[in-house]
Write a protein that holds these residues in place. Structure first.
Motif, PDB file in Angstrom:
ATOM      1  N   UNK A 112       0.808  -1.044  -0.050  1.00 50.01           N
ATOM      2  CA  UNK A 112       0.117  -0.047  -0.038  1.00 50.01           C
ATOM      3  C   UNK A 112       0.944   1.219  -0.078  1.00 50.01           C
ATOM      4  N   UNK A 113       0.421   2.080  -1.160  1.00 49.62           N
ATOM      5  CA  UNK A 113       1.417   3.522  -1.010  1.00 49.62           C
ATOM      6  C   UNK A 113       0.532   4.622  -0.999  1.00 49.62           C
ATOM      7  N   UNK A 114       1.227   5.542  -0.135  1.00 49.81           N
ATOM      8  CA  UNK A 114       0.361   6.827  -0.207  1.00 49.81           C
ATOM      9  C   UNK A 114       1.116   8.099  -0.232  1.00 49.81           C
ATOM     10  N   UNK A 115       0.509   9.001  -0.739  1.00 46.87           N
ATOM     11  CA  UNK A 115       1.053  10.449  -0.682  1.00 46.87           C
ATOM     12  C   UNK A 115       0.460  11.395   0.089  1.00 46.87           C
ATOM     13  N   UNK A 116       1.092  12.022   0.848  1.00 45.34           N
ATOM     14  CA  UNK A 116       0.430  13.045   1.721  1.00 45.34           C
ATOM     15  C   UNK A 116      -0.749  12.607   2.292  1.00 45.34           C
ATOM     16  N   UNK A 117      -1.884  12.988   2.202  1.00 47.52           N
ATOM     17  CA  UNK A 117      -2.987  12.548   2.911  1.00 47.52           C
ATOM     18  C   UNK A 117      -3.295  10.863   2.731  1.00 47.52           C
ATOM     19  N   UNK A 154       5.587   5.432   1.523  1.00 45.66           N
ATOM     20  CA  UNK A 154       4.964   6.694   1.643  1.00 45.66           C
ATOM     21  C   UNK A 154       5.650   7.619   1.460  1.00 45.66           C
ATOM     22  N   UNK A 155       5.182   8.666   0.611  1.00 48.18           N
ATOM     23  CA  UNK A 155       5.710   9.916   0.019  1.00 48.18           C
ATOM     24  C   UNK A 155       5.236  11.200   0.928  1.00 48.18           C
ATOM     25  N   UNK A 156       6.064  12.040   1.217  1.00 47.69           N
ATOM     26  CA  UNK A 156       5.915  12.998   2.424  1.00 47.69           C
ATOM     27  C   UNK A 156       4.517  12.876   2.780  1.00 47.69           C
ATOM     28  N   UNK A 157       4.496  11.879   3.674  1.00 46.07           N
ATOM     29  CA  UNK A 157       3.270  11.640   4.542  1.00 46.07           C
ATOM     30  C   UNK A 157       2.863  12.665   5.554  1.00 46.07           C
ATOM     31  N   UNK A 158       1.507  13.144   5.723  1.00 47.60           N
ATOM     32  CA  UNK A 158       1.377  13.998   6.569  1.00 47.60           C
ATOM     33  C   UNK A 158       1.018  13.226   8.136  1.00 47.60           C
ATOM     34  N   UNK A 159       2.057  13.766   8.877  1.00 48.58           N
ATOM     35  CA  UNK A 159       1.864  13.249  10.459  1.00 48.58           C
ATOM     36  C   UNK A 159       1.877  14.117  11.366  1.00 48.58           C
ATOM     37  N   UNK A 185       6.340  21.885   4.410  1.00 42.91           N
ATOM     38  CA  UNK A 185       5.934  22.983   5.373  1.00 42.91           C
ATOM     39  C   UNK A 185       4.437  22.310   5.989  1.00 42.91           C
ATOM     40  N   UNK A 186       3.899  21.335   5.509  1.00 41.77           N
ATOM     41  CA  UNK A 186       2.781  20.521   6.424  1.00 41.77           C
ATOM     42  C   UNK A 186       3.345  19.703   7.539  1.00 41.77           C
ATOM     43  N   UNK A 187       4.228  19.196   7.325  1.00 41.22           N
ATOM     44  CA  UNK A 187       4.963  18.314   8.469  1.00 41.22           C
ATOM     45  C   UNK A 187       6.450  18.766   8.335  1.00 41.22           C
ATOM     46  N   UNK A 188       6.790  19.544   9.485  1.00 40.52           N
ATOM     47  CA  UNK A 188       8.202  19.433   9.316  1.00 40.52           C
ATOM     48  C   UNK A 188       9.044  18.339   9.288  1.00 40.52           C
ATOM     49  N   UNK A 189      10.322  18.345   8.639  1.00 31.05           N
ATOM     50  CA  UNK A 189      11.071  17.273   8.289  1.00 31.05           C
ATOM     51  C   UNK A 189      11.448  16.751   9.874  1.00 31.05           C
ATOM     52  N   UNK A 190      11.927  17.700  10.939  1.00 33.09           N
ATOM     53  CA  UNK A 190      12.281  17.115  12.147  1.00 33.09           C
ATOM     54  C   UNK A 190      11.110  16.438  12.811  1.00 33.09           C
ATOM     55  N   UNK A 191       9.857  16.870  12.624  1.00 33.39           N
ATOM     56  CA  UNK A 191       8.807  16.149  13.264  1.00 33.39           C
ATOM     57  C   UNK A 191       8.592  14.779  12.465  1.00 33.39           C
ATOM     58  N   UNK A 192       8.512  14.489  11.552  1.00 33.12           N
ATOM     59  CA  UNK A 192       8.549  13.308  10.706  1.00 33.12           C
ATOM     60  C   UNK A 192       9.671  12.487  10.923  1.00 33.12           C
ATOM     61  N   UNK A 193      10.846  13.002  11.291  1.00 32.27           N
ATOM     62  CA  UNK A 193      12.037  12.309  11.623  1.00 32.27           C
ATOM     63  C   UNK A 193      11.815  11.583  13.087  1.00 32.27           C
ATOM     64  N   UNK A 194      11.258  12.543  13.731  1.00 33.34           N
ATOM     65  CA  UNK A 194      10.959  12.180  15.163  1.00 33.34           C
ATOM     66  C   UNK A 194      10.191  10.963  15.022  1.00 33.34           C
TER      67      UNK A 194
END
Length: 255
Positions: A112-117, A154-159, A185-194
């Motif tokens: 299963x593959x998802x982009x953003x939303x 997952x590609x730039x997933x919103x988290x 800008x929707x999910x900062x890289x630092x937050x997604x990284x965490x």
């Protein structure tokens, strides 16, 4: 009123676009879930990439079945007014459930593959036990279809809030590859990284591809808003290469 799995799949099925060999041979399949602006050309291009490898791909449209056009999607879903990831996770489960019943789909080998939303919906699904009525906004959820999910892309997933992966661990641990945009800008890289590091620490086999680009970097569209969402060909090509490698590797392990 909550949908049953069957009702939700019946709602989605007429708007699922199939790619792959024109035969009834059971083959591994990739299910693709679009971003909040609806199905765009680049999603179909990823699906065709899967078909070119000899597998099956299915682009699942979550909006047209609900009577939403592009304008409605942008004003309702992209703003967070309708269809949060938790609700749309029922689409993901229903699509897996329904497509796995087709004779041409190898139900034991699904990505299963998802982009953003779409990534938000997939990640929310991963947090759900699916043993209780109401989960995934379905009357009769079941974890049974998840047994065949061998990979998550997952590609730039919103988290960001209110994505469940912020506060819930995953109930399933398929091999996962997440493509993150350092200028998202929707999910900062630092937050997604965490969040991804936390999931990996909990046992999810998480791979990463971190790219110096923005959200929606692989969508060459006039809908982009200046520097916040800019197309980046090099990052797009790297993502497509990573996608192909992930699909090949995941399905080869199922042989």
């Amino acid at each position: 009123m909550l949908d049953t799995l069957k009702h939700r799949f019946n709602l989605l099925e007429p708007y699922i676009t199939a790619y792959g060999p024109k035969d009834k041979t059971a083959r591994p399949a990739v299910l693709l879930f679009h971003a909040c602006n609806g199905v765009r050309a680049h999603i179909h291009a990823y699906a065709q990439q899967v078909a070119d490898l000899g597998f099956r791909a299915y682009v699942v449209d979550s909006f047209t079945p609900r009577g939403w056009d592009e304008t409605a999607a942008m004003s309702l879903v992209c703003t967070g007014l309708a269809l949060h990831g938790y609700e749309r996770s029922g689409d993901v489960l229903a699509a897996i459930w329904g497509l796995a019943q087709r004779p041409e789909v190898d139900a034991d080998n699904i990505i299963i593959a998802g982009w953003s939303h779409g990534g938000w919906a997939i990640m929310d699904l991963m947090t759900e036990k699916l043993t209780r009525d109401g989960e995934a906004r379905l009357r009769d959820p079941t974890p049974e279809p998840m047994k065949g999910v061998k990979g998550v892309f997952l590609v730039y997933p919103y988290v960001n809030f209110p994505a469940r992966s912020n506060t819930h661990g995953w109930q399933y641990a398929p091999k996962t590859l997440a493509v993150l945009a350092k200028q998202d800008f929707l999910t900062s890289h630092s937050h997604a990284d965490h969040i991804l590091n936390h999931l990996k620490a909990e046992g999810v086999p998480m791979q990463r591809l971190d790219l110096d680009c923005t959200h929606c970097f692989d969508e060459d569209s006039a809908l982009h808003f200046g520097p916040l969402m800019a197309y980046d060909r090099r990052s797009h090509e790297k993502t497509m290469a990573a996608f192909e490698g992930f699909v090949r590797e995941t399905f080869s392990q199922g042989d």
